[in-house]
Design a protein around this motif. Structure first.
Motif, PDB file in Angstrom:
ATOM      1  N   VAL A 220      29.206  52.436  52.721  1.00 49.69           N
ATOM      2  CA  VAL A 220      27.854  52.002  53.129  1.00 49.69           C
ATOM      3  C   VAL A 220      27.329  50.917  51.950  1.00 49.69           C
ATOM      4  CG1 VAL A 220      25.589  53.320  52.756  1.00 49.69           C
ATOM      5  CG2 VAL A 220      27.341  54.317  53.826  1.00 49.69           C
ATOM      6  N   GLU A 221      27.580  51.318  50.913  1.00 50.78           N
ATOM      7  CA  GLU A 221      27.417  50.159  50.242  1.00 50.78           C
ATOM      8  C   GLU A 221      28.665  49.133  50.037  1.00 50.78           C
ATOM      9  OE1 GLU A 221      26.085  51.980  46.092  1.00 50.78           O
ATOM     10  OE2 GLU A 221      27.331  53.243  46.816  1.00 50.78           O
ATOM     11  N   ILE A 222      28.196  48.183  49.553  1.00 53.59           N
ATOM     12  CA  ILE A 222      28.866  46.781  49.493  1.00 53.59           C
ATOM     13  C   ILE A 222      30.407  47.099  48.377  1.00 53.59           C
ATOM     14  CG2 ILE A 222      27.612  45.056  48.019  1.00 53.59           C
ATOM     15  CD1 ILE A 222      30.166  43.737  50.966  1.00 53.59           C
ATOM     16  N   HIS A 223      29.821  47.928  47.218  1.00 53.53           N
ATOM     17  CA  HIS A 223      30.691  47.642  46.342  1.00 53.53           C
ATOM     18  C   HIS A 223      30.924  49.467  46.064  1.00 53.53           C
ATOM     19  CE1 HIS A 223      29.995  43.845  44.468  1.00 53.53           C
ATOM     20  NE2 HIS A 223      30.767  43.523  44.702  1.00 53.53           N
ATOM     21  N   GLU A 224      31.692  50.216  46.384  1.00 52.35           N
ATOM     22  CA  GLU A 224      31.841  51.636  46.328  1.00 52.35           C
ATOM     23  C   GLU A 224      33.263  51.521  45.434  1.00 52.35           C
ATOM     24  OE1 GLU A 224      29.734  53.293  50.353  1.00 52.35           O
ATOM     25  OE2 GLU A 224      32.334  53.799  50.081  1.00 52.35           O
ATOM     26  N   SER A 225      33.530  53.553  45.826  1.00 57.71           N
ATOM     27  CA  SER A 225      34.694  53.798  44.706  1.00 57.71           C
ATOM     28  C   SER A 225      35.709  53.770  46.013  1.00 57.71           C
ATOM     29  CB  SER A 225      34.397  55.341  45.113  1.00 57.71           C
ATOM     30  OG  SER A 225      35.872  55.395  44.236  1.00 57.71           O
ATOM     31  N   PRO A 226      37.034  52.973  45.449  1.00 55.26           N
ATOM     32  CA  PRO A 226      37.653  53.256  44.421  1.00 55.26           C
ATOM     33  C   PRO A 226      37.102  51.428  43.974  1.00 55.26           C
ATOM     34  CG  PRO A 226      39.447  52.992  45.964  1.00 55.26           C
ATOM     35  CD  PRO A 226      38.051  52.832  46.969  1.00 55.26           C
ATOM     36  N   ALA A 227      37.500  51.306  42.308  1.00 53.36           N
ATOM     37  CA  ALA A 227      37.348  50.122  41.723  1.00 53.36           C
ATOM     38  C   ALA A 227      38.796  49.594  41.841  1.00 53.36           C
ATOM     39  CB  ALA A 227      36.980  50.144  40.561  1.00 53.36           C
ATOM     40  N   VAL A 228      39.158  48.337  42.449  1.00 57.63           N
ATOM     41  CA  VAL A 228      40.601  47.589  42.139  1.00 57.63           C
ATOM     42  C   VAL A 228      40.456  47.074  40.719  1.00 57.63           C
ATOM     43  CG1 VAL A 228      42.518  46.579  43.381  1.00 57.63           C
ATOM     44  CG2 VAL A 228      40.592  47.879  44.807  1.00 57.63           C
ATOM     45  N   SER A 229      40.406  47.641  40.157  1.00 57.50           N
ATOM     46  CA  SER A 229      41.052  46.721  38.640  1.00 57.50           C
ATOM     47  C   SER A 229      42.270  47.216  37.619  1.00 57.50           C
ATOM     48  CB  SER A 229      39.869  47.446  38.373  1.00 57.50           C
ATOM     49  OG  SER A 229      39.243  48.420  37.526  1.00 57.50           O
ATOM     50  N   MET A 230      42.137  46.450  36.844  1.00 57.67           N
ATOM     51  CA  MET A 230      43.474  46.408  35.585  1.00 57.67           C
ATOM     52  C   MET A 230      43.384  48.293  35.389  1.00 57.67           C
ATOM     53  SD  MET A 230      42.227  44.122  32.736  1.00 57.67           S
ATOM     54  CE  MET A 230      42.352  42.835  33.571  1.00 57.67           C
ATOM     55  N   ASN A 231      42.012  48.388  35.219  1.00 58.62           N
ATOM     56  CA  ASN A 231      41.900  49.841  33.706  1.00 58.62           C
ATOM     57  C   ASN A 231      41.439  51.169  35.149  1.00 58.62           C
ATOM     58  OD1 ASN A 231      41.842  48.780  31.858  1.00 58.62           O
ATOM     59  ND2 ASN A 231      39.798  48.175  31.660  1.00 58.62           N
ATOM     60  N   SER A 232      41.678  50.664  35.947  1.00 54.63           N
ATOM     61  CA  SER A 232      41.100  52.023  37.494  1.00 54.63           C
ATOM     62  C   SER A 232      42.115  52.788  37.380  1.00 54.63           C
ATOM     63  CB  SER A 232      40.979  51.478  38.690  1.00 54.63           C
ATOM     64  OG  SER A 232      40.809  52.342  39.662  1.00 54.63           O
TER      65      SER A 232
ATOM     66  N   GLU B 178      47.512  48.709  39.767  1.00 49.97           N
ATOM     67  CA  GLU B 178      49.063  48.186  40.770  1.00 49.97           C
ATOM     68  C   GLU B 178      48.152  47.295  41.129  1.00 49.97           C
ATOM     69  OE1 GLU B 178      52.761  47.204  39.927  1.00 49.97           O
ATOM     70  OE2 GLU B 178      51.145  48.636  39.020  1.00 49.97           O
ATOM     71  N   VAL B 179      47.518  46.800  42.282  1.00 56.12           N
ATOM     72  CA  VAL B 179      47.314  45.977  42.639  1.00 56.12           C
ATOM     73  C   VAL B 179      46.371  44.770  42.275  1.00 56.12           C
ATOM     74  CG1 VAL B 179      45.226  45.269  44.813  1.00 56.12           C
ATOM     75  CG2 VAL B 179      46.818  47.529  44.731  1.00 56.12           C
ATOM     76  N   ASP B 180      46.168  45.669  41.301  1.00 55.32           N
ATOM     77  CA  ASP B 180      45.068  44.414  40.279  1.00 55.32           C
ATOM     78  C   ASP B 180      46.455  43.396  39.241  1.00 55.32           C
ATOM     79  OD1 ASP B 180      42.499  43.488  38.695  1.00 55.32           O
ATOM     80  OD2 ASP B 180      43.698  43.480  36.876  1.00 55.32           O
TER      81      ASP B 180
END
Length: 352
Positions: A293-305, A265-267
């Motif tokens: 700890v990683e620059i890309h972690e869960s959650p994905a803020v995407s249209m299909n998340s 919904e954010v995306d």
């Protein structure tokens, strides 16, 4: 350590299995250990298995047994052989649970030939995506360092003399001088038409008259990352118009962030603003991602998340519009999800 207790709670009812956890981010998350090796859980005991070259570093790890392997018996209490021979000495079950996302294909093949492998990567992801107070404070500190580096980078912009590589180097040096052990990712400094590349690599391109400038930077502090993007627009009227669209999209998306909301919904909220302005096909990445700890972690803020935002997740919101050969605009903040309005960890004012 509280994180080990959480992991043990997941594993305790799997009496017929041992667990092996690979991956530097996982080992740091559970043990604050930065080095090669594997965390093994068998018979209600945790063992950190490391090569001999890491044995001094491993001495500092608490709450686990330490096992060391080396090709020959050069020291007492060392398992002779490679990591697979060492695992065979420790693992006494026919089933092993693995976070498969962190296992190399050759390792997976070797282990699956001897054991029945059960993937429990989703459980590890769920543990790591909600941050505890200590993690939040480290990310806050990384944000404070990033803010100083952003300011210094802006101050060092000099028309006709500064190039992208030089400014990126100043930003990186500033982050380290402020206490960061590293950057969270290679700093992006992009001038003019280069700003249309979302993952631009700094070049010798010199700052020109009224060039758009894009910084995408983040410090890594005590093992935790930060992420921030600012685009500085000067006298380009079209770029100012696009900037206003991206800023509106970002602010509306931030307003949508709260505990219990679908990340998609954010995306969708950001994308709706950009599409309405006629730039939908130029927004070519997701709106955000988790940070830790990683620059890309869960959650994905995407249209299909399919993920639902939870209190104390830390995410980015970073819509952008990219017009090849002309310019790109991206604005990004790192946020703490709460039950109400999110806490925005800003690094610089969003100014045209």
């Amino acid at each position: 350590m509280n994180r080990l207790r959480k992991l043990k709670a997941i594993l305790e009812d799997k009496k017929d299995s041992c667990a092996i956890i690979f991956g530097s981010p996982n080992l740091f998350y559970f043990l604050e250990y930065s080095g090669a090796g594997a965390l093994i859980y068998c018979d209600s005991r945790f063992t950190l298995l490391v090569p001999a070259l890491e044995m001094y570093r491993a001495e500092n790890v608490k709450d686990v047994d330490i096992a060391i392997y080396y090709p020959s018996k050069i020291l007492e209490n060392v398992i002779e052989g490679n990591i697979f021979r060492a695992i065979e000495k420790i693992v006494n079950k026919s089933n092993i649970m693995l976070d498969v996302s962190w296992v190399e294909a050759s390792t997976y093949k070797a282990l699956s030939e001897k054991y029945k492998v059960i993937d429990f990567s989703n459980e590890i992801v769920r543990l790591r995506e909600v941050k505890d107070n200590d993690e939040i404070e480290r990310i806050r500190k990384a944000g404070e360092i990033t803010a100083v580096a952003m300011k210094i980078g802006m101050e060092k912009l000099s028309e006709g003399t500064s190039n992208e590589k030089q400014v990126a180097g100043i930003i990186d040096m500033t982050m380290r001088s402020m206490g960061a052990e590293d950057y969270a990712f290679p700093s992006i400094v992009a001038f003019g038409e280069n700003s249309a590349y979302p993952h631009h690599i700094p070049t010798d391109r010199v700052l020109g008259n009224n060039d758009i400038v894009l910084f995408d930077i983040g410090a890594k502090y005590n093992g935790y990352c930060f992420d921030s993007t600012r685009t500085f627009v000067f006298k380009n009227s079209e770029a100012k118009k696009v900037y206003e669209v991206v800023l509106e999209a970002q602010m509306e998306a931030i307003d949508a962030v709260r505990d219990g909301v679908m990340a998609s919904e954010v995306d969708i909220t950001a994308r709706r603003v950009i599409e309405k302005a006629g730039y939908g096909k130029y927004f070519i990445h997701s709106t955000g991602h988790g940070v830790g700890v990683e620059i890309h972690e869960s959650p994905a803020v995407s249209m299909n998340s399919k993920q639902i935002l939870k209190e104390n997740m830390i995410i980015t919101v970073e819509p952008g519009i990219y017009l090849k050969g002309r310019f790109g605009i991206r604005i990004e903040d790192t946020l703490i999800v709460t039950k109400g309005k999110p806490i925005v960890l800003e690094t610089a004012y969003k100014l045209l």
